[in-house]
Enzyme design. Structure first.
Site, PDB file in Angstrom:
ATOM      1  N   HIS A  62      -9.547  -6.713   3.833  1.00  0.00           N
ATOM      2  CA  HIS A  62      -9.413  -8.020   4.467  1.00  0.00           C
ATOM      3  C   HIS A  62     -10.406  -8.071   5.630  1.00  0.00           C
ATOM      4  O   HIS A  62     -11.080  -7.074   5.919  1.00  0.00           O
ATOM      5  CB  HIS A  62      -7.972  -8.246   4.960  1.00  0.00           C
ATOM      6  CG  HIS A  62      -7.465  -7.173   5.873  1.00  0.00           C
ATOM      7  ND1 HIS A  62      -6.392  -6.361   5.568  1.00  0.00           N
ATOM      8  CD2 HIS A  62      -7.912  -6.743   7.076  1.00  0.00           C
ATOM      9  CE1 HIS A  62      -6.196  -5.501   6.544  1.00  0.00           C
ATOM     10  NE2 HIS A  62      -7.109  -5.701   7.469  1.00  0.00           N
TER      11      HIS A  62
HETATM   12  C1  T46 Z   1      -6.797  -3.340   9.671  1.00  0.00           C
HETATM   13  C2  T46 Z   1      -6.603  -2.096   8.855  1.00  0.00           C
HETATM   14  C3  T46 Z   1      -7.577  -1.020   9.194  1.00  0.00           C
HETATM   15  C4  T46 Z   1       2.798  -5.476  11.650  1.00  0.00           C
HETATM   16  O1  T46 Z   1       3.937  -6.003  11.575  1.00  0.00           O
HETATM   17  N1  T46 Z   1       2.240  -5.228  12.866  1.00  0.00           N
HETATM   18  C5  T46 Z   1       1.017  -4.664  12.997  1.00  0.00           C
HETATM   19  O2  T46 Z   1       0.537  -4.450  14.141  1.00  0.00           O
HETATM   20  C6  T46 Z   1       0.281  -4.333  11.807  1.00  0.00           C
HETATM   21  C7  T46 Z   1      -1.114  -3.711  11.895  1.00  0.00           C
HETATM   22  C8  T46 Z   1       0.848  -4.589  10.591  1.00  0.00           C
HETATM   23  N2  T46 Z   1       2.108  -5.137  10.524  1.00  0.00           N
HETATM   24  C9  T46 Z   1       2.730  -5.329   9.216  1.00  0.00           C
HETATM   25  C10 T46 Z   1       2.079  -6.380   8.327  1.00  0.00           C
HETATM   26  C11 T46 Z   1       2.356  -5.874   6.925  1.00  0.00           C
HETATM   27  O3  T46 Z   1       3.621  -6.334   6.523  1.00  0.00           O
HETATM   28  O4  T46 Z   1       2.621  -4.094   8.469  1.00  0.00           O
HETATM   29  C12 T46 Z   1       2.420  -4.346   7.094  1.00  0.00           C
HETATM   30  C13 T46 Z   1       1.184  -3.639   6.580  1.00  0.00           C
HETATM   31  O5  T46 Z   1       0.008  -4.241   7.173  1.00  0.00           O
HETATM   32  P1  T46 Z   1      -1.376  -4.393   6.377  1.00  0.00           P
HETATM   33  O6  T46 Z   1      -1.126  -4.681   4.956  1.00  0.00           O
HETATM   34  O7  T46 Z   1      -2.208  -5.375   7.139  1.00  0.00           O
HETATM   35  O8  T46 Z   1      -1.984  -2.914   6.516  1.00  0.00           O
HETATM   36  P2  T46 Z   1      -3.467  -2.433   6.218  1.00  0.00           P
HETATM   37  O9  T46 Z   1      -3.455  -0.958   6.353  1.00  0.00           O
HETATM   38  O10 T46 Z   1      -3.990  -3.006   4.960  1.00  0.00           O
HETATM   39  O11 T46 Z   1      -4.341  -3.044   7.410  1.00  0.00           O
HETATM   40  C14 T46 Z   1      -4.226  -2.487   8.705  1.00  0.00           C
HETATM   41  C15 T46 Z   1      -4.295  -3.596   9.770  1.00  0.00           C
HETATM   42  O12 T46 Z   1      -3.317  -4.593   9.467  1.00  0.00           O
HETATM   43  C16 T46 Z   1      -5.644  -4.261   9.829  1.00  0.00           C
HETATM   44  O13 T46 Z   1      -5.743  -4.982  11.038  1.00  0.00           O
HETATM   45  O14 T46 Z   1      -7.924  -3.664  10.040  1.00  0.00           O
HETATM   46  O15 T46 Z   1      -5.272  -1.561   8.932  1.00  0.00           O
END
Ligand code: T46
Length: 156
Positions: A62
């Protein structure tokens, strides 16, 4: 955010680059430190961390519209793949004193996690789901709106 604001933001902020954090190593081990606006170019509002990534899994895929981050490898190693819609580049993180500065506007995926890796992220803002672009075609359209030209991605 309006196209002109996107353009200004992406042109004003530093490009993605590797960071090296200061540290002290003695007989007790190593201690590294990160100061906001000193060792990362932003104020730190939030910290999150990722561990237990199963073998072959990846994260991210993303872009962020405004969020700045520094990704740090606390343990193990992983690879960060960045794409600005025109070029892509890979960064390897494998040392605890290394970080990757990630300005907004870059499509990113994190993969090749070594078993037991821990990723620490320092971020410039609280979590905001509206700051994410999770569809690649939407991302390309967003980039075009901002008229970001070739050469906006580089690796120092
Ligand atoms: C990025 C990459 C490197 C939260 O509730 N609070 C938070 O601060 C974060 C980061 C995530 N969440 C929740 C949102 C989703 O339900 O945790 C779940 C997993 O998040 P996401 O699918 O966005 O995870 P990644 O590893 O794909 O992405 C993350 C960061 O979100 C993003 O900013 O750059 O790591």
């Amino acid at each position: 955010m309006k196209a002109v604001e996107v353009k200004v933001l992406l042109k004003t902020l530093p490009k993605p680059r590797m960071l090296e954090f200061p540290g002290v190593t003695d007989t007790r081990g190593s201690l590294y430190f990160v100061e906001a606006r000193n060792h990362v170019p932003f104020d730190i509002a939030r910290v999150y961390y990722i561990n237990d990534v199963p073998n072959g899994e990846s994260r991210g895929w993303h872009a962020h519209k405004t969020l700045q981050q520094a990704l740090v490898v606390l343990s193990g190693s992983f690879e960060v793949e960045l794409n600005d819609g025109e070029q892509s580049f890979k960064f390897q993180l494998m040392k605890a004193n290394q970080g990757l500065y990630l300005p907004p506007g870059y499509w990113r995926g994190i993969n090749n996690f070594a078993s037991g890796s821990v990723l620490l992220a320092l971020t410039s803002a609280y979590y905001d789901p509206d700051d994410y672009i999770r569809d690649y075609d939407e991302y390309l359209a967003w980039r075009r709106q901002g008229q970001i030209g070739t050469g906006s991605l580089h690796a120092d």
